[in-house]
Design an enzyme around this catalytic site. Structure first.
Site, mmCIF file in Angstrom:
data_model
loop_
_atom_site.group_PDB
_atom_site.id
_atom_site.type_symbol
_atom_site.label_atom_id
_atom_site.label_comp_id
_atom_site.label_asym_id
_atom_site.label_seq_id
_atom_site.Cartn_x
_atom_site.Cartn_y
_atom_site.Cartn_z
ATOM 1 N N LYS A 174 0.831 -1.205 0.000
ATOM 2 C CA LYS A 174 0.000 0.000 0.000
ATOM 3 C C LYS A 174 0.865 1.254 0.000
ATOM 4 C CE LYS A 174 -3.423 2.808 0.174
ATOM 5 N NZ LYS A 174 -4.493 2.870 1.160
ATOM 6 N N LYS A 242 0.153 11.670 5.355
ATOM 7 C CA LYS A 242 0.510 10.589 6.277
ATOM 8 C C LYS A 242 1.134 9.419 5.530
ATOM 9 C CE LYS A 242 -2.522 7.677 7.017
ATOM 10 N NZ LYS A 242 -2.983 6.387 6.440
#
Length: 296
Positions: A174, A242
């Site tokens: 991811k 993030k």
């Protein structure tokens, strides 16, 4: 399904709400918890059951799915007296579909094993549209037997479902995904500004570009955002900031250079610092426009 597993769903945000609703449509009994009452009301309207706490939601669940913003939130709902690990039954399967650091996933799996709870990390790609349409790409880390058990659930949520390796592998993939997406959006944004300043018909240009080697899922999904300057969040700049921190830290740990990724990470951080963190990540266009002297 004649006897579907009972699902506890923790986190009903932009992604979590439509994903949980797709499980309800597929015949799963879903009990959900989140901190915002309107989202609980939405779950109830879709046929789900509302819980008053994490502990209440997970107590009788066969499968627990978490979909929260980042590692601190995962740790907050997993640990402690009222958390998942203290209240889930032994042999429950915890599937964390949040995007967090690989290290957090590995630690969660280790701590859960001490309680007899199995864990998969299963972050997703595809944004809000992919969640709504149940066409997400799901990258999974964990044991093969647990993956096989969860496969029908994953198939109700996405179209591309792959076991990538042991615990933490899903999060590593991811992170790479978010690197590619951010760089792709940045390239598209630069192209849009270049085309507009050159006086080209932008709609026609993006159509033909998307039909050739420059085409991408990013351009397909974000073309209207660029054309209409519509930056309603499908995936917020705050969250991509993030994620860029995750991938740059992970790459440093393994000795991988990310020269272009590092620049784009700084551009994402800059956009956030200018107050655009709540916008969709296609708002990287605003950064390019500012750099090009446009009033935004």
């Amino acid at each position: 399904m004649s006897n579907p597993p009972k699902i506890a769903w923790i986190g009903l945000g932009i992604m979590g709400s439509p994903m949980s609703e797709n499980l309800i449509k597929a015949g799963y009994p879903v009990t959900g918890f989140t901190l915002e009452q309107p989202k609980l009301d939405r779950l109830a309207a879709a046929g789900g059951t509302v819980a008053g706490s994490v502990a209440e939601a997970v107590r009788d669940a066969d499968v627990i799915v978490t979909m929260v913003p980042a590692s601190p939130q995962v740790e907050a709902i997993a640990y402690g007296e009222d958390g998942i690990l203290e209240n889930a039954r032994r042999d429950a399967l915890l599937i964390d579909m949040s995007s967090i650091t690989p290290g957090t996933s590995v630690e969660l799996a280790r701590n859960a094993a001490e309680k007899g709870i199995r864990v998969l990390d299963a972050p997703v790609s595809g944004g809000e549209a992919g969640a709504v349409e149940a066409v997400l790409s799901i990258m999974v880390g964990g044991e093969r037997a647990d993956f096989d058990e969860a496969r029908p659930l994953f198939d109700a949520l996405g179209k591309t479902v792959v076991l990538c390796g042991p615990h933490g592998a899903g999060q590593t993939v991811k992170a790479a995904n978010q690197l590619i997406v951010a760089v792709n959006i940045q390239a598209c944004a630069e192209a849009v500004v270049f085309l507009e300043k050159s006086g080209v018909d932008l709609t026609a240009a993006l159509d033909v570009l998307n039909g050739g080697l420059a085409g991408s899922t990013v351009l397909t999904r974000k073309k209207d955002n660029f054309l209409n300057r519509d930056f309603k969040p499908g995936f917020r700049i705050d969250l991509h900031h993030k994620d860029m921190g995750i991938v740059t830290d992970a790459a440093r740990a393994v000795g991988a250079a990310l020269p272009v990724g590092a620049v784009v990470a700084q551009l994402v951080a800059s956009l956030r610092a200018q107050g655009d963190g709540g916008l969709d990540h296609s708002a990287l266009l605003r950064s390019v426009e500012r750099l090009s002297g446009d009033q935004v």
